[in-house]
Design a protein around this motif. Sequence first.
Motif, short mmCIF file in Angstrom:
data_model
loop_
_atom_site.label_atom_id
_atom_site.label_comp_id
_atom_site.label_asym_id
_atom_site.label_seq_id
_atom_site.Cartn_x
_atom_site.Cartn_y
_atom_site.Cartn_z
N VAL A 28 7.74 -13.58 -7.38
CA VAL A 28 6.74 -12.81 -6.63
C VAL A 28 5.36 -13.42 -6.87
O VAL A 28 4.94 -13.59 -8.01
CB VAL A 28 6.74 -11.34 -7.07
CG1 VAL A 28 5.62 -10.57 -6.38
CG2 VAL A 28 8.09 -10.69 -6.78
N TYR A 29 4.68 -13.78 -5.79
CA TYR A 29 3.31 -14.29 -5.96
C TYR A 29 2.29 -13.47 -5.19
O TYR A 29 1.09 -13.70 -5.30
CB TYR A 29 3.21 -15.77 -5.59
CG TYR A 29 3.40 -16.12 -4.14
CD1 TYR A 29 4.66 -16.43 -3.64
CD2 TYR A 29 2.32 -16.17 -3.27
CE1 TYR A 29 4.85 -16.77 -2.32
CE2 TYR A 29 2.49 -16.51 -1.94
CZ TYR A 29 3.76 -16.81 -1.48
OH TYR A 29 3.93 -17.14 -0.15
N LEU A 30 2.75 -12.49 -4.41
CA LEU A 30 1.81 -11.61 -3.72
C LEU A 30 2.50 -10.30 -3.41
O LEU A 30 3.63 -10.28 -2.93
CB LEU A 30 1.32 -12.26 -2.41
CG LEU A 30 0.32 -11.44 -1.58
CD1 LEU A 30 -0.98 -11.27 -2.35
CD2 LEU A 30 0.05 -12.11 -0.25
N GLN A 31 1.83 -9.19 -3.72
CA GLN A 31 2.38 -7.88 -3.42
C GLN A 31 1.27 -6.96 -2.97
O GLN A 31 0.17 -6.97 -3.53
CB GLN A 31 3.09 -7.29 -4.64
CG GLN A 31 3.91 -6.04 -4.33
CD GLN A 31 4.81 -5.64 -5.48
OE1 GLN A 31 4.39 -5.69 -6.63
NE2 GLN A 31 6.04 -5.26 -5.19
N LYS A 32 1.54 -6.17 -1.95
CA LYS A 32 0.51 -5.29 -1.39
C LYS A 32 1.14 -3.99 -0.91
O LYS A 32 2.17 -4.00 -0.22
CB LYS A 32 -0.18 -5.99 -0.21
CG LYS A 32 -1.27 -5.18 0.46
CD LYS A 32 -2.51 -5.07 -0.40
CE LYS A 32 -3.65 -4.39 0.34
NZ LYS A 32 -4.86 -4.25 -0.49
N ASN A 33 0.54 -2.88 -1.27
CA ASN A 33 0.98 -1.58 -0.78
C ASN A 33 0.06 -1.13 0.35
O ASN A 33 -1.17 -1.18 0.21
CB ASN A 33 0.95 -0.54 -1.90
CG ASN A 33 1.91 -0.87 -3.03
OD1 ASN A 33 3.02 -1.32 -2.77
ND2 ASN A 33 1.48 -0.67 -4.26
N VAL A 34 0.64 -0.73 1.47
CA VAL A 34 -0.16 -0.31 2.63
C VAL A 34 0.41 0.98 3.20
O VAL A 34 1.56 1.35 2.94
CB VAL A 34 -0.17 -1.40 3.73
CG1 VAL A 34 -0.78 -2.69 3.22
CG2 VAL A 34 1.23 -1.64 4.28
N SER A 35 -0.40 1.64 4.00
CA SER A 35 0.05 2.82 4.75
C SER A 35 0.13 2.44 6.22
O SER A 35 -0.81 1.88 6.77
CB SER A 35 -0.92 3.99 4.57
OG SER A 35 -0.87 4.48 3.25
N ILE A 36 1.26 2.72 6.85
CA ILE A 36 1.44 2.48 8.28
C ILE A 36 1.35 3.82 8.99
O ILE A 36 2.09 4.75 8.67
CB ILE A 36 2.78 1.79 8.56
CG1 ILE A 36 2.80 0.40 7.92
CG2 ILE A 36 3.03 1.69 10.06
CD1 ILE A 36 4.08 -0.37 8.13
N TYR A 37 0.44 3.93 9.92
CA TYR A 37 0.22 5.17 10.65
C TYR A 37 1.02 5.18 11.95
O TYR A 37 1.01 4.20 12.70
CB TYR A 37 -1.27 5.36 10.95
CG TYR A 37 -2.08 5.67 9.71
CD1 TYR A 37 -2.42 6.98 9.40
CD2 TYR A 37 -2.48 4.66 8.85
CE1 TYR A 37 -3.15 7.27 8.25
CE2 TYR A 37 -3.20 4.94 7.69
CZ TYR A 37 -3.53 6.25 7.41
OH TYR A 37 -4.23 6.54 6.27
N ILE A 38 1.67 6.27 12.20
CA ILE A 38 2.49 6.43 13.40
C ILE A 38 1.74 7.32 14.40
O ILE A 38 1.34 8.44 14.07
CB ILE A 38 3.84 7.09 13.07
CG1 ILE A 38 4.56 6.32 11.96
CG2 ILE A 38 4.70 7.18 14.33
CD1 ILE A 38 4.84 4.87 12.30
#
Length: 289
Positions: A28-38
């Motif tokens: 793993v060299y990049l990790q990102k948590n995001v919120s996807i809006y519906i």
Amino acid sequence: LDLNVATAQTYTDRFAVSFTSRNYFDNVYLQKNVSIYIHPATAGSGLSKKVLVIGDSLTQYGVFIAELANLFSGDVMSATFVGTRTASATDSSGVTRSVSHEGRGGWAAEDYCTVASKGGVTNAFFNPITQKFDYSYYLANSGVDTPDMVLVLLGTNDSGNTADAVMPYINEMVTSITSDASAPKCGVGQCVPVYKWAFADYQYSFFENKFELRKAIGNTYGYDVTQQTFAVPLFVNFDSVNDFGSIVAADRLNDESHRVVTDPVHPNDRGYFRMADTLFANIKAAYES
């Protein structure tokens, strides 16, 4: 790329996603948590909006605008595209449409802000008195119906310059647009990439500049479509290998045919239709009640 929904609950408006990028060795060299809006398909129901698209040759060809017109033709929301220039293009259903726009092939943000014309094409936004991009001047002199939304879709021809050099021109355009008394919404496009293997290593700065410009636009305007100004991530569903024009050619030393990209900058129809999908979703979401 691993997409892991955070919990097992049923989502109604948004969900959390963890993006993990791994290298060849599965590190793993990049990790990102995001919120996807519906946003619901009923967003913008009953509304009719006028949309102005300012751009370069990707806009001038009119393909993604024709596809937008196609998408809105069967939707609960309607949209009309305005501008002093026109193009004839075919949508994904095979219908050829005449669409209006403000696309100018080969133009960059700097051109819109500094020149009265280029390549024999007039800059309808250039105020000869102030010598600047002037949206109010455009509305007063173009004869175009006042738009409810303006999309600024530039970046392809800006890639020879750094984001620091380009953003002042983007900001000048956006400020002029949003300061007008009509107070239109303004979506600022984060341009699609060029073909993945388009240029030699010594032209790596071309890719880097586009990446940094996308990042600067996202950081400056954010992605909240409820605001007057927001970034539109045109690259988000774009395939940087297969969404460009190509032919199948045979190598004289190999019986197997192989694919040769014929245009590493302008998308094929599939690429333009993907752009339309992203713009369609953003336009509707911006007018969700």
